[in-house]
Write a protein that holds these residues in place. Structure first.
Motif, PDB file in Angstrom:
ATOM      1  N   ILE A 141      65.755  55.551  20.906  1.00 42.09           N
ATOM      2  CA  ILE A 141      64.981  55.986  19.802  1.00 42.09           C
ATOM      3  C   ILE A 141      63.459  55.453  19.891  1.00 42.09           C
ATOM      4  N   GLN A 142      62.803  54.441  19.408  1.00 40.42           N
ATOM      5  CA  GLN A 142      61.699  53.853  19.540  1.00 40.42           C
ATOM      6  C   GLN A 142      61.858  52.475  20.459  1.00 40.42           C
ATOM      7  N   ASP A 143      63.012  52.305  20.941  1.00 45.65           N
ATOM      8  CA  ASP A 143      63.047  50.927  21.615  1.00 45.65           C
ATOM      9  C   ASP A 143      62.922  50.812  22.966  1.00 45.65           C
ATOM     10  N   LYS A 144      62.125  49.962  23.673  1.00 46.83           N
ATOM     11  CA  LYS A 144      62.054  49.942  24.945  1.00 46.83           C
ATOM     12  C   LYS A 144      63.117  49.267  25.591  1.00 46.83           C
ATOM     13  N   THR A 145      63.760  49.700  26.668  1.00 48.26           N
ATOM     14  CA  THR A 145      65.007  49.235  27.296  1.00 48.26           C
ATOM     15  C   THR A 145      64.856  49.418  28.745  1.00 48.26           C
ATOM     16  N   THR A 146      64.901  48.227  29.379  1.00 49.49           N
ATOM     17  CA  THR A 146      64.932  48.227  30.903  1.00 49.49           C
ATOM     18  C   THR A 146      66.351  48.582  31.448  1.00 49.49           C
ATOM     19  N   ALA A 147      66.035  49.195  32.562  1.00 46.12           N
ATOM     20  CA  ALA A 147      67.488  49.475  33.430  1.00 46.12           C
ATOM     21  C   ALA A 147      68.426  48.158  33.336  1.00 46.12           C
ATOM     22  N   ALA A 148      67.811  47.169  33.858  1.00 47.54           N
ATOM     23  CA  ALA A 148      68.718  46.052  33.961  1.00 47.54           C
ATOM     24  C   ALA A 148      69.310  45.755  32.958  1.00 47.54           C
ATOM     25  N   ALA A 149      68.686  45.806  31.565  1.00 52.78           N
ATOM     26  CA  ALA A 149      69.438  45.405  30.382  1.00 52.78           C
ATOM     27  C   ALA A 149      70.436  46.331  29.953  1.00 52.78           C
ATOM     28  N   LEU A 150      70.291  47.603  30.568  1.00 52.09           N
ATOM     29  CA  LEU A 150      71.246  48.738  30.031  1.00 52.09           C
ATOM     30  C   LEU A 150      72.579  48.247  31.023  1.00 52.09           C
ATOM     31  N   VAL A 151      72.314  47.680  32.259  1.00 52.57           N
ATOM     32  CA  VAL A 151      73.554  47.096  33.018  1.00 52.57           C
ATOM     33  C   VAL A 151      74.357  46.052  32.164  1.00 52.57           C
ATOM     34  N   TYR A 152      73.375  45.069  31.764  1.00 47.98           N
ATOM     35  CA  TYR A 152      74.067  43.926  30.935  1.00 47.98           C
ATOM     36  C   TYR A 152      74.569  44.249  29.764  1.00 47.98           C
ATOM     37  N   PHE A 153      74.062  45.646  29.186  1.00 45.57           N
ATOM     38  CA  PHE A 153      74.807  45.932  27.826  1.00 45.57           C
ATOM     39  C   PHE A 153      76.270  46.565  28.299  1.00 45.57           C
ATOM     40  N   ILE A 154      76.232  47.124  29.447  1.00 46.63           N
ATOM     41  CA  ILE A 154      77.527  47.950  29.937  1.00 46.63           C
ATOM     42  C   ILE A 154      78.496  46.725  30.045  1.00 46.63           C
ATOM     43  N   LEU A 155      78.192  45.850  30.485  1.00 51.31           N
ATOM     44  CA  LEU A 155      78.957  44.354  30.691  1.00 51.31           C
ATOM     45  C   LEU A 155      79.281  43.944  29.458  1.00 51.31           C
ATOM     46  N   GLY A 156      78.328  43.605  28.774  1.00 50.19           N
ATOM     47  CA  GLY A 156      78.581  42.879  27.514  1.00 50.19           C
ATOM     48  C   GLY A 156      79.578  43.878  26.406  1.00 50.19           C
ATOM     49  N   HIS A 157      79.232  44.838  26.419  1.00 47.86           N
ATOM     50  CA  HIS A 157      80.142  45.787  25.686  1.00 47.86           C
ATOM     51  C   HIS A 157      81.431  45.810  26.054  1.00 47.86           C
ATOM     52  N   ALA A 158      81.698  46.001  27.402  1.00 51.23           N
ATOM     53  CA  ALA A 158      82.863  45.999  27.853  1.00 51.23           C
ATOM     54  C   ALA A 158      83.687  44.480  27.590  1.00 51.23           C
ATOM     55  N   ALA A 159      82.955  43.465  27.909  1.00 46.03           N
ATOM     56  CA  ALA A 159      83.323  42.278  27.599  1.00 46.03           C
ATOM     57  C   ALA A 159      83.860  41.905  26.176  1.00 46.03           C
ATOM     58  N   HIS A 160      83.077  42.478  25.257  1.00 45.58           N
ATOM     59  CA  HIS A 160      83.428  42.383  23.942  1.00 45.58           C
ATOM     60  C   HIS A 160      84.649  43.086  23.571  1.00 45.58           C
ATOM     61  N   HIS A 161      84.913  44.536  23.959  1.00 47.32           N
ATOM     62  CA  HIS A 161      86.232  44.935  23.513  1.00 47.32           C
ATOM     63  C   HIS A 161      87.425  44.288  24.458  1.00 47.32           C
ATOM     64  N   LEU A 162      86.937  43.892  25.586  1.00 45.63           N
ATOM     65  CA  LEU A 162      88.175  43.169  26.187  1.00 45.63           C
ATOM     66  C   LEU A 162      88.446  41.823  25.717  1.00 45.63           C
ATOM     67  N   HIS A 163      87.721  41.064  24.895  1.00 44.48           N
ATOM     68  CA  HIS A 163      87.849  39.843  24.047  1.00 44.48           C
ATOM     69  C   HIS A 163      88.880  40.426  23.124  1.00 44.48           C
ATOM     70  N   VAL A 164      88.430  41.311  22.275  1.00 43.76           N
ATOM     71  CA  VAL A 164      89.096  41.628  21.041  1.00 43.76           C
ATOM     72  C   VAL A 164      90.461  42.415  21.579  1.00 43.76           C
ATOM     73  N   PHE A 165      90.446  42.918  22.834  1.00 44.03           N
ATOM     74  CA  PHE A 165      91.797  43.535  23.127  1.00 44.03           C
ATOM     75  C   PHE A 165      92.793  42.572  23.439  1.00 44.03           C
TER      76      PHE A 165
END
Length: 176
Positions: A141-165
């Motif tokens: 959208i209009q938000d700057k996002t570093t490539a590293a932040a996207l790796v951390y997002f991938i990890l964090g999103h999966a961690a969130h769903h693993l916790h819920v699971f």
């Protein structure tokens, strides 16, 4: 590759929930260890319990894994764009993907194998990036996002769903 944890301003505020749960560390090691956790967790329920929903309006076990894969694919593409310096504004990712497919029709073993393939592609992409490329940014959208932040997002999103699971699915499944 060890890379410092992204700071506020490196990513959209909506990413905070996911980024904050990931420890700083070697990105490839984090991706590998999380992959093993996810594989072990989803294998533990088996095909016979893979249609379980802890509430009627919640995703099945298969749909949770499908959502993790779809999100990782989308974010890996965004990671590629950011790392290559592409400043094209990318649309926000919606949760409609699960409702517009039928993960439940597929054997759990196939979904697990597909997850392994998706994560292997992510690991390969990350392994090939330099520090300079990880520091590059893209736009969602209009938000700057570093490539590293996207790796951390991938990890964090999966961690969130693993916790819920583990909390909402495996705890119920252990009663069967």
């Amino acid at each position: 590759m060890y890379f410092r944890k992204p700071q506020s301003g490196d990513y959209p505020t909506q990413f905070e929930t996911y980024v904050k749960v990931v420890p700083e560390g070697d990105l490839n090691e984090l991706l590998c260890s999380q992959e093993e956790e996810i594989l072990a967790s989803f294998r533990s329920c088996g095909e016979e319990l893979s249609m379980f929903r802890y509430q009627e309006d919640k995703w099945s076990v298969k749909e949770v894994l499908g959502h993790i894969m779809d999100t990782e694919r989308i974010m890996s593409y965004r990671l590629l764009c950011a790392s290559r310096g592409d400043k094209t504004s990318l649309p926000r990712h919606q949760d409609i993907y699960v409702s517009l497919t039928n993960f439940d029709r597929r054997p759990l073993v196939d979904l697990i194998e597909e997850y392994r393939t998706v994560r292997a592609a992510t690991r390969s992409l990350v392994r090939g990036l330099t520090e300079e490329e990880l520091n590059r940014s893209g736009v969602i959208i209009q938000d700057k996002t570093t490539a590293a932040a996207l790796v951390y997002f991938i990890l964090g999103h999966a961690a969130h769903h693993l916790h819920v699971f583990r909390e909402r699915y495996l705890s119920h499944l252990s009663k069967f």
